[in-house]
Design a protein around this motif. Structure first.
Motif, PDB file in Angstrom:
ATOM      1  N   GLU A  76       0.837  -1.194   0.000  1.00 31.36           N
ATOM      2  CA  GLU A  76       0.000   0.000   0.000  1.00 31.36           C
ATOM      3  C   GLU A  76       0.872   1.244   0.000  1.00 31.36           C
ATOM      4  OE1 GLU A  76      -4.107  -1.201   2.343  1.00 31.36           O
ATOM      5  OE2 GLU A  76      -2.446  -0.379   3.505  1.00 31.36           O
ATOM      6  N   LYS A  77       0.402   2.300  -0.657  1.00 31.52           N
ATOM      7  CA  LYS A  77       1.128   3.575  -0.674  1.00 31.52           C
ATOM      8  C   LYS A  77       0.174   4.709  -0.310  1.00 31.52           C
ATOM      9  CE  LYS A  77       5.359   3.234  -3.323  1.00 31.52           C
ATOM     10  NZ  LYS A  77       6.224   3.970  -4.260  1.00 31.52           N
ATOM     11  N   PRO A  78      -0.060   4.903   0.983  1.00 32.94           N
ATOM     12  CA  PRO A  78      -0.956   6.005   1.372  1.00 32.94           C
ATOM     13  C   PRO A  78      -0.435   7.357   0.932  1.00 32.94           C
ATOM     14  CG  PRO A  78       0.154   5.053   3.286  1.00 32.94           C
ATOM     15  CD  PRO A  78       0.411   4.141   2.137  1.00 32.94           C
ATOM     16  N   GLU A  79       0.903   7.518   0.846  1.00 33.18           N
ATOM     17  CA  GLU A  79       1.469   8.793   0.417  1.00 33.18           C
ATOM     18  C   GLU A  79       1.163   9.085  -1.048  1.00 33.18           C
ATOM     19  OE1 GLU A  79       4.780   5.694  -0.185  1.00 33.18           O
ATOM     20  OE2 GLU A  79       3.087   6.075   1.165  1.00 33.18           O
ATOM     21  N   ALA A  80       0.785   8.052  -1.814  1.00 31.26           N
ATOM     22  CA  ALA A  80       0.373   8.214  -3.212  1.00 31.26           C
ATOM     23  C   ALA A  80      -1.149   8.122  -3.336  1.00 31.26           C
ATOM     24  CB  ALA A  80       1.041   7.171  -4.097  1.00 31.26           C
ATOM     25  N   LYS A  81      -1.846   8.404  -2.231  1.00 31.66           N
ATOM     26  CA  LYS A  81      -3.318   8.375  -2.197  1.00 31.66           C
ATOM     27  C   LYS A  81      -3.869   7.012  -2.598  1.00 31.66           C
ATOM     28  CE  LYS A  81      -3.629  13.341  -3.123  1.00 31.66           C
ATOM     29  NZ  LYS A  81      -4.176  14.416  -3.986  1.00 31.66           N
ATOM     30  N   TYR A  82      -3.115   5.962  -2.291  1.00 33.13           N
ATOM     31  CA  TYR A  82      -3.500   4.577  -2.592  1.00 33.13           C
ATOM     32  C   TYR A  82      -3.748   4.378  -4.082  1.00 33.13           C
ATOM     33  CZ  TYR A  82      -4.043   4.249   2.453  1.00 33.13           C
ATOM     34  OH  TYR A  82      -3.808   4.278   3.816  1.00 33.13           O
ATOM     35  N   ASP A  83      -3.101   5.188  -4.911  1.00 34.27           N
ATOM     36  CA  ASP A  83      -3.249   5.071  -6.354  1.00 34.27           C
ATOM     37  C   ASP A  83      -2.048   4.362  -6.979  1.00 34.27           C
ATOM     38  OD1 ASP A  83      -5.225   5.682  -8.304  1.00 34.27           O
ATOM     39  OD2 ASP A  83      -3.864   7.103  -9.234  1.00 34.27           O
ATOM     40  N   VAL A  84      -1.218   3.780  -6.140  1.00 33.07           N
ATOM     41  CA  VAL A  84      -0.104   2.921  -6.538  1.00 33.07           C
ATOM     42  C   VAL A  84      -0.135   1.715  -5.610  1.00 33.07           C
ATOM     43  CG1 VAL A  84       2.400   2.696  -6.753  1.00 33.07           C
ATOM     44  CG2 VAL A  84       1.293   4.874  -7.316  1.00 33.07           C
ATOM     45  N   GLY A  85       0.022   0.504  -6.161  1.00 32.77           N
ATOM     46  CA  GLY A  85      -0.041  -0.689  -5.334  1.00 32.77           C
ATOM     47  C   GLY A  85      -1.468  -1.067  -4.969  1.00 32.77           C
ATOM     48  N   TRP A  86      -1.620  -1.696  -3.794  1.00 30.51           N
ATOM     49  CA  TRP A  86      -2.910  -2.232  -3.367  1.00 30.51           C
ATOM     50  C   TRP A  86      -3.794  -1.140  -2.780  1.00 30.51           C
ATOM     51  CZ3 TRP A  86      -6.294  -5.966  -3.759  1.00 30.51           C
ATOM     52  CH2 TRP A  86      -7.245  -6.174  -2.763  1.00 30.51           C
ATOM     53  N   SER A  87      -5.098  -1.220  -3.098  1.00 32.35           N
ATOM     54  CA  SER A  87      -6.060  -0.276  -2.555  1.00 32.35           C
ATOM     55  C   SER A  87      -7.389  -0.980  -2.357  1.00 32.35           C
ATOM     56  CB  SER A  87      -6.249   0.912  -3.500  1.00 32.35           C
ATOM     57  OG  SER A  87      -7.263   1.783  -3.026  1.00 32.35           O
ATOM     58  N   CYS A  88      -7.959  -0.846  -1.166  1.00 31.40           N
ATOM     59  CA  CYS A  88      -9.279  -1.403  -0.893  1.00 31.40           C
ATOM     60  C   CYS A  88      -9.926  -0.597   0.225  1.00 31.40           C
ATOM     61  CB  CYS A  88      -9.191  -2.868  -0.490  1.00 31.40           C
ATOM     62  SG  CYS A  88     -10.805  -3.643  -0.208  1.00 31.40           S
ATOM     63  N   GLY A  89     -11.142  -0.129  -0.004  1.00 31.79           N
ATOM     64  CA  GLY A  89     -11.866   0.614   1.011  1.00 31.79           C
ATOM     65  C   GLY A  89     -11.381   2.033   1.208  1.00 31.79           C
ATOM     66  N   LYS A  90     -10.636   2.588   0.262  1.00 33.21           N
ATOM     67  CA  LYS A  90     -10.109   3.951   0.378  1.00 33.21           C
ATOM     68  C   LYS A  90     -10.875   4.949  -0.482  1.00 33.21           C
ATOM     69  CE  LYS A  90      -6.887   1.954   2.765  1.00 33.21           C
ATOM     70  NZ  LYS A  90      -6.940   1.991   4.242  1.00 33.21           N
ATOM     71  N   GLU A  91     -11.542   4.445  -1.517  1.00 36.59           N
ATOM     72  CA  GLU A  91     -12.251   5.304  -2.472  1.00 36.59           C
ATOM     73  C   GLU A  91     -13.685   5.501  -2.012  1.00 36.59           C
ATOM     74  OE1 GLU A  91     -13.220   5.286  -7.301  1.00 36.59           O
ATOM     75  OE2 GLU A  91     -12.197   3.606  -6.341  1.00 36.59           O
ATOM     76  N   THR A  92     -14.193   6.715  -2.125  1.00 33.95           N
ATOM     77  CA  THR A  92     -15.571   6.979  -1.731  1.00 33.95           C
ATOM     78  C   THR A  92     -16.502   6.910  -2.935  1.00 33.95           C
ATOM     79  OG1 THR A  92     -15.205   9.373  -1.938  1.00 33.95           O
ATOM     80  CG2 THR A  92     -14.983   8.405   0.254  1.00 33.95           C
ATOM     81  N   LEU A  93     -17.713   6.434  -2.690  1.00 32.73           N
ATOM     82  CA  LEU A  93     -18.737   6.348  -3.716  1.00 32.73           C
ATOM     83  C   LEU A  93     -19.573   7.618  -3.731  1.00 32.73           C
ATOM     84  CD1 LEU A  93     -19.850   2.682  -2.974  1.00 32.73           C
ATOM     85  CD2 LEU A  93     -18.322   3.451  -4.803  1.00 32.73           C
TER      86      LEU A  93
END
Length: 291
Positions: A5-22
């Motif tokens: 996971e890369k929180p510093e890249a707004k989770y837009d690199v590597g693994w992301s789950c449950g970070k994006e809002t609908l």
């Protein structure tokens, strides 16, 4: 999963789950994503980092799982992305011919140049989790549960052309995804279903009149759709395609997961998409709204 996971890249690199809002403000926990940027050019990547130090979601290095966890994942991911990008370049060439014919001042080769050279192209490997079972107190009729975009909300893509693989459906009640490498170090493939038991589950698009169409990409084919950057660059001659992913009706869902790969060909950060904004500005506004 924290290692990839890369929180510093707004989770837009590597693994992301449950970070994006609908659209309703809830976090999207119905799918997991693995992001990577498959096109590499050291000079252009350095330029992007120098000009846009506050855009790590577009300038960070890729991160891959350890070889002992997913052997060969990174190279295979990028190899498939390169095939999709090469094919997208041929689609772009045809789009450029249309642009030259229909749009005053359109420079021939504009879209093909973006597709072939941009280091901001982003790939997203998607796993849609099997839908959760209905609660015992949920007495709504099936028609009330038939929400169009329950698996992925209606949206249009940010980039120019999006390349899509077919939908891969796996019954996880029969074939668990928690596999271990075989004696050769490879993960055994998960058997695919020929189709989802619910014929309306999957990717849908909307045309300019709002009519909805289910998209079925054959296994040996790729699909392409247009995004917001191309709409802006062509001043509306090409429209960004609204689309969504529909889950299954109650009783037809089971434990079936959906998998696909989307490759978003995008302009370099400094390339202008309209008279006032470069792609970095457009991307920043879009990503901020999603988090």
């Amino acid at each position: 999963m924290a290692k990839v996971e890369k929180p510093e890249a707004k989770y837009d690199v590597g693994w992301s789950c449950g970070k994006e809002t609908l659209a309703n403000g809830r976090y999207d926990t119905l799918k997991g994503s693995y992001y990577g940027q498959p096109i590499h050019n050291a000079e252009l990547e350095a330029k992007a980092r120098r000009l846009y130090p506050n855009c790590p979601e577009m300038t960070s290095d890729n991160v891959w799982p350890d070889e002992g966890v997913l052997p060969g994942f990174g190279p295979v991911f990028e190899q498939l992305c390169h095939l999709i990008v090469d094919t997208a370049a041929l689609v772009a060439r045809s789009c450029d011919r249309y642009g030259v014919a229909k749009l005053e001042g359109y420079k021939d080769g504009t879209l093909e140049h973006i597709v072939r050279t941009s280091v901001c192209t982003k790939a997203r490997l998607l796993h849609y989790f099997p839908p959760p079972p209905l609660r015992s107190d949920d007495q709504r009729p099936d028609s009330a549960m038939a929400i169009d975009d329950d698996w992925c909300a209606t949206h249009h893509d940010l980039g120019a052309l999006t390349g899509l693989t077919c939908q891969m459906f796996v019954d996880e009640a029969v074939h668990t995804p928690h596999a271990t490498p075989d004696s050769s170090g490879h993960l055994p493939p998960l058997p695919e279903l020929d189709c989802h038991p619910d014929p309306n589950a999957g990717l849908w698009i909307k045309d300019r009149s709002g009519r909805k169409t289910l998209v079925q990409i054959p296994r040996d084919c790729l699909g392409f759709q247009t995004g917001e950057a191309l709409q802006l660059i062509t001043r509306g001659k090409f429209k960004a395609v609204p689309h969504f992913v529909r889950g299954a009706q109650p009783g037809k869902a089971g434990k079936i997961a959906r998998n696909t790969l989307a490759v978003f060909t995008q302009p370099n950060l400094w390339e202008m998409v309209d008279d006032e904004r470069d792609f970095a500005r457009l991307a920043q506004l879009t990503l901020d709204a999603a988090l």
